[in-house]
Design a protein around this motif. Structure first.
Motif, mmCIF file in Angstrom:
data_model
loop_
_atom_site.group_PDB
_atom_site.id
_atom_site.type_symbol
_atom_site.label_atom_id
_atom_site.label_comp_id
_atom_site.label_asym_id
_atom_site.label_seq_id
_atom_site.Cartn_x
_atom_site.Cartn_y
_atom_site.Cartn_z
ATOM 1 N N ARG A 75 0.828 -1.201 0.000
ATOM 2 C CA ARG A 75 0.000 0.000 0.000
ATOM 3 C C ARG A 75 0.870 1.261 0.000
ATOM 4 O O ARG A 75 2.041 1.215 0.384
ATOM 5 C CB ARG A 75 -0.923 0.007 1.221
ATOM 6 N N PRO A 76 0.295 2.388 -0.434
ATOM 7 C CA PRO A 76 1.051 3.643 -0.421
ATOM 8 C C PRO A 76 1.659 3.903 0.956
ATOM 9 O O PRO A 76 0.993 3.785 1.980
ATOM 10 C CB PRO A 76 -0.008 4.689 -0.776
ATOM 11 N N VAL B 285 6.345 2.673 -1.460
ATOM 12 C CA VAL B 285 5.240 2.692 -2.415
ATOM 13 C C VAL B 285 4.707 4.118 -2.497
ATOM 14 O O VAL B 285 4.413 4.746 -1.466
ATOM 15 C CB VAL B 285 4.108 1.733 -1.981
ATOM 16 N N ALA B 286 4.604 4.627 -3.707
ATOM 17 C CA ALA B 286 4.174 6.009 -3.910
ATOM 18 C C ALA B 286 2.659 6.127 -3.829
ATOM 19 O O ALA B 286 1.926 5.157 -4.051
ATOM 20 C CB ALA B 286 4.659 6.516 -5.263
ATOM 21 N N GLU B 287 2.212 7.316 -3.514
ATOM 22 C CA GLU B 287 0.784 7.603 -3.579
ATOM 23 C C GLU B 287 0.342 7.545 -5.037
ATOM 24 O O GLU B 287 1.113 7.894 -5.942
ATOM 25 C CB GLU B 287 0.496 8.997 -3.013
ATOM 26 N N PRO B 288 -0.890 7.103 -5.306
ATOM 27 C CA PRO B 288 -1.366 7.035 -6.692
ATOM 28 C C PRO B 288 -1.276 8.393 -7.370
ATOM 29 O O PRO B 288 -1.666 9.410 -6.807
ATOM 30 C CB PRO B 288 -2.832 6.594 -6.547
#
Length: 263
Positions: free
Chosen positions: A42-43, A87-90
């Motif tokens: 997850r982000p 993990v990057a934000e969308p």
């Protein structure tokens, strides 16, 4: 993080030619991407270390590095100095990307080539309309580099890609250069097959040289219609050479009238 083993296999083309040994970095990137899309990662989550991923999946750290780089370039991962990879934000605007499985067979590569087929003639036409003297000179140098590579016994794939990239740059629209650069990663292996097939016959090689010269001549004359026509015919003739070389088999007319891998 458990993403399972990374398979190693090889794809082949009709007639026994090898398309590409599936790259471990592509497979690992696809598996990591699936974890992101499935919500397992997850982000904000921190990825295990490069070494941990390498040991966990039986690959080298170089493979891990390349896979992570792919996902970073797509905006899915980001590095934090001294902390690791997260993990990057969308992203609001998603970057252009194709499923890595387009490299798995000739038929799949053809789908990418068909996309480029729509663009190739128009890019050449626009280059003919807009190319400066310096850009025309660059295209001619790129064409000469292909001949040099062939004379030295190299496959000339990098030089061929650079030639088409020079034409894209001559449009004066940087987006075309970016788009062609994106397609290169999916066309490179198909082009190796194409050039390998053509290298087996002198008449094929001469046809390719002549087609390239015609494109350059049309651009040099600023003849957009001729440039469009020559670039389109080059692609169509490349398909025909693959058929004659036994690399691809033409499907029934009802199911496919324009299949092939061409440059």
């Amino acid at each position: 993080m458990s993403i399972g083993p990374v398979p190693v296999s090889a794809s082949t083309v009709p007639g026994g030619g090898r398309l590409v040994a599936e790259r471990l970095s592509d497979r690992l990137a696809a598996l990591l991407s699936a974890q992101l899309e499935g919500g397992t990662l997850r982000p904000g989550d921190r990825l295990p270390s490069e070494q941990q991923i390498a040991v966990s999946h039986g690959v080298s750290r170089t493979v891990v590095r390349e896979a992570v780089h792919q996902l970073k370039s797509r905006g899915l991962l980001l590095s934090r100095q001294g902390s690791g990879v997260y993990v990057a934000e969308p992203a609001i605007n998603q970057p252009l990307a194709f499923d890595p499985t387009v490299l798995d067979s000739v038929d799949a590569v053809v789908h990418v080539v068909e996309v480029r087929r729509v663009l190739e003639g128009e890019i050449a036409a626009m280059a003919a309309q807009r190319a400066t003297r310096a850009q025309i000179a660059a295209i001619k140098r790129a064409l000469a580099a292909i001949d040099t590579a062939e004379a030295e016994g190299r496959d000339g794939v990098d030089e061929d890609l650079a030639f088409h990239r020079a034409i894209g740059e001559a449009t004066g629209n940087p987006q075309f250069s970016l788009l062609l650069g994106f397609f290169e990663q999916y066309l490179r292996e198909g082009m190796r097959i194409t050039r390998g097939n053509e290298a087996r016959r002198k008449d094929f090689m001469e046809q390719v040289r002549n087609e390239h010269r015609l494109i350059v001549d049309a651009i040099s004359r600023h003849d957009a219609a001729a440039a469009r026509r020559c670039a389109t015919r080059h692609i169509q003739h490349g398909e025909r050479r693959l058929e004659l070389g036994g690399v691809i088999v033409r499907q029934r007319a009802a199911s496919s009238s324009t299949r092939g891998v061409s440059r």
